[in-house]
Design a protein around this motif. Structure first.
Motif, PDB file in Angstrom:
ATOM      1  N   VAL A  96       0.835  -1.206   0.000  1.00  0.00           N
ATOM      2  CA  VAL A  96       0.000   0.000   0.000  1.00  0.00           C
ATOM      3  C   VAL A  96       0.866   1.251   0.000  1.00  0.00           C
ATOM      4  O   VAL A  96       0.628   2.194  -0.768  1.00  0.00           O
ATOM      5  CB  VAL A  96      -0.963  -0.012   1.203  1.00  0.00           C
ATOM      6  CG1 VAL A  96      -1.635   1.353   1.361  1.00  0.00           C
ATOM      7  CG2 VAL A  96      -2.013  -1.098   1.036  1.00  0.00           C
ATOM      8  N   VAL A  97       1.877   1.293   0.864  1.00  0.00           N
ATOM      9  CA  VAL A  97       2.713   2.491   0.955  1.00  0.00           C
ATOM     10  C   VAL A  97       3.478   2.713  -0.355  1.00  0.00           C
ATOM     11  O   VAL A  97       3.596   3.851  -0.831  1.00  0.00           O
ATOM     12  CB  VAL A  97       3.682   2.393   2.142  1.00  0.00           C
ATOM     13  CG1 VAL A  97       4.616   3.608   2.169  1.00  0.00           C
ATOM     14  CG2 VAL A  97       2.910   2.311   3.463  1.00  0.00           C
ATOM     15  N   GLU A  98       3.998   1.650  -0.939  1.00  0.00           N
ATOM     16  CA  GLU A  98       4.742   1.798  -2.184  1.00  0.00           C
ATOM     17  C   GLU A  98       3.843   2.302  -3.316  1.00  0.00           C
ATOM     18  O   GLU A  98       4.239   3.185  -4.094  1.00  0.00           O
ATOM     19  CB  GLU A  98       5.383   0.468  -2.579  1.00  0.00           C
ATOM     20  CG  GLU A  98       6.119   0.479  -3.906  1.00  0.00           C
ATOM     21  CD  GLU A  98       7.295   1.444  -3.967  1.00  0.00           C
ATOM     22  OE1 GLU A  98       7.792   1.675  -5.083  1.00  0.00           O
ATOM     23  OE2 GLU A  98       7.703   1.982  -2.911  1.00  0.00           O
ATOM     24  N   GLN A  99       2.627   1.790  -3.409  1.00  0.00           N
ATOM     25  CA  GLN A  99       1.714   2.281  -4.440  1.00  0.00           C
ATOM     26  C   GLN A  99       1.332   3.735  -4.184  1.00  0.00           C
ATOM     27  O   GLN A  99       1.211   4.532  -5.128  1.00  0.00           O
ATOM     28  CB  GLN A  99       0.474   1.397  -4.510  1.00  0.00           C
ATOM     29  CG  GLN A  99       0.752   0.020  -5.084  1.00  0.00           C
ATOM     30  CD  GLN A  99      -0.517  -0.794  -5.319  1.00  0.00           C
ATOM     31  OE1 GLN A  99      -1.493  -0.287  -5.881  1.00  0.00           O
ATOM     32  NE2 GLN A  99      -0.517  -2.048  -4.899  1.00  0.00           N
ATOM     33  N   ALA A 100       1.135   4.090  -2.907  1.00  0.00           N
ATOM     34  CA  ALA A 100       0.824   5.479  -2.579  1.00  0.00           C
ATOM     35  C   ALA A 100       1.985   6.394  -2.967  1.00  0.00           C
ATOM     36  O   ALA A 100       1.787   7.483  -3.523  1.00  0.00           O
ATOM     37  CB  ALA A 100       0.513   5.607  -1.091  1.00  0.00           C
ATOM     38  N   ARG A 101       3.199   5.954  -2.653  1.00  0.00           N
ATOM     39  CA  ARG A 101       4.383   6.756  -3.007  1.00  0.00           C
ATOM     40  C   ARG A 101       4.452   6.972  -4.512  1.00  0.00           C
ATOM     41  O   ARG A 101       4.707   8.095  -4.975  1.00  0.00           O
ATOM     42  CB  ARG A 101       5.648   6.053  -2.511  1.00  0.00           C
ATOM     43  CG  ARG A 101       6.928   6.829  -2.789  1.00  0.00           C
ATOM     44  CD  ARG A 101       8.151   5.998  -2.501  1.00  0.00           C
ATOM     45  NE  ARG A 101       8.328   4.920  -3.471  1.00  0.00           N
ATOM     46  CZ  ARG A 101       8.858   5.094  -4.679  1.00  0.00           C
ATOM     47  NH1 ARG A 101       9.246   6.296  -5.080  1.00  0.00           N
ATOM     48  NH2 ARG A 101       9.007   4.063  -5.492  1.00  0.00           N
ATOM     49  N   GLU A 102       4.226   5.926  -5.282  1.00  0.00           N
ATOM     50  CA  GLU A 102       4.277   6.044  -6.733  1.00  0.00           C
ATOM     51  C   GLU A 102       3.198   6.981  -7.275  1.00  0.00           C
ATOM     52  O   GLU A 102       3.375   7.611  -8.323  1.00  0.00           O
ATOM     53  CB  GLU A 102       4.147   4.664  -7.373  1.00  0.00           C
ATOM     54  CG  GLU A 102       5.355   3.770  -7.135  1.00  0.00           C
ATOM     55  CD  GLU A 102       5.186   2.378  -7.710  1.00  0.00           C
ATOM     56  OE1 GLU A 102       4.031   2.006  -8.036  1.00  0.00           O
ATOM     57  OE2 GLU A 102       6.192   1.652  -7.818  1.00  0.00           O
TER      58      GLU A 102
END
Length: 310
Positions: A96-102
């Motif tokens: 979730v955090v990685e997709q949000a960052r992207e």
């Protein structure tokens, strides 16, 4: 928070739905929940529910802030399937955090736990901690990955160490059943003439924190773009015997608890919790507003409307 697009994972669950229903009054709120533990009926119609897993690709992370509450949220759930617990609680968090960052989102507030504290009470954020269970290990892993995302990418990630959150079966906690807070379970037992089962001798203590206070804390953490670990608890602990007494008094009942052998090994059972929330108060002004006596009144109120007169 006002006029923002927000994502709440695990948002059909107990804490998540209370948060989503509060935030949607002034914001565009999307919830991701696979509904294996949560239930859609907890949510207001204005909340945009996506029945999906936090392990999936292409999640709706094009938001201003993420509240990551999705988790297998008990000792028993993790012991039943440790690998699945790690996938949901750790891999799901990173995903979730990685997709949000992207997608350009730089603010994440996520659920950690107070059960990791291993020392003096009340516990401040720098108190000794330990990972004695799979559940605790998964929450500590989240905190370490949050450090990575902060140090490597500059994101703001606030890990909220929650203390014994409750609301009662009259609220969104009802679907949790045997996984609900003991306040909800004990109140339902007493109101229906059942003896509540207490592990051990009833001297264990908890810092019982009402979900409304937790919701305010989560929102403030995002508003202030906090990073690090923060306690959300009242700073006052009560033992289980005292809790049963308060519930009996409020309900007008006189039911004695039943003391049973603790099914959780004593070496890993968390006997006492109590928060030092001074860091959260200093940085956001947050303070708990609902003490246990008021919380018990709220939990018991619906039962009093249906109990027969003595």
């Amino acid at each position: 928070m006002n006029d923002q697009r927000l994502l709440v994972t695990g948002g059909a669950g107990f804490i998540g739905s209370n948060l989503a229903n509060h935030l949607v009054q002034d914001n565009d709120v999307v919830v991701v929940d696979d509904c294996s533990l949560g239930t859609p009926s907890n949510l207001e119609p204005a909340v945009d529910l996506r029945e999906r897993s936090v392990l999936e690709d292409d999640l709706p992370t094009d938001v201003d802030a993420v509240f990551h509450l999705a988790a297998l949220s008990s000792y028993a759930m993790h012991e039943d399937d440790p690998a699945q617990g790690a996938r949901v609680n750790v891999e799901g968090f990173v995903n979730v955090v990685e997709q949000a960052r992207e997608d350009g989102c730089e603010t994440v507030v996520y659920a950690s736990t107070s059960s990791i504290y291993d020392g003096a009470r009340p516990s401040a954020e720098d108190a000794p901690i330990a990972a004695n269970t799979g559940y605790e290990s998964s929450k500590l892993a989240r905190e370490r990955y949050a450090e990575y995302f902060r140090n490597h990418y500059g994101l703001s990630l606030a890990g909220m160490r929650l203390f014994s959150v409750y609301q009662g079966y009259n609220g969104a906690e009802a679907h949790k059943e045997e996984y609900a807070n003991v306040i909800a379970q004990f109140a339902d037992d007493l109101a229906n003439g059942r003896r509540p089962a207490i592990y051990g001798d009833g001297t264990q203590t908890r810092d019982f924190t009402h979900v409304e206070d937790v919701v305010r804390g989560l929102e403030l953490a995002a508003d202030h773009e906090l990073h690090g670990r923060y306690n959300l608890g009242t700073g006052t602990a009560h033992d289980f015997d005292t809790l049963v007494g308060l519930l009996n008094e409020e309900l007008g009942t006189d039911v004695e608890p039943e003391y049973v052998e603790n099914p959780i090994p004593e070496s890993v059972y968390v006997h006492d919790t109590c928060a030092d929330a001074g860091k959260m108060t200093a940085e956001t002004g947050w303070e708990p507003q609902i003490d246990l006596e008021e919380g018990v009144r709220r939990v018991c109120g619906p039962y009093l409307e249906t109990l027969p007169e003595a």
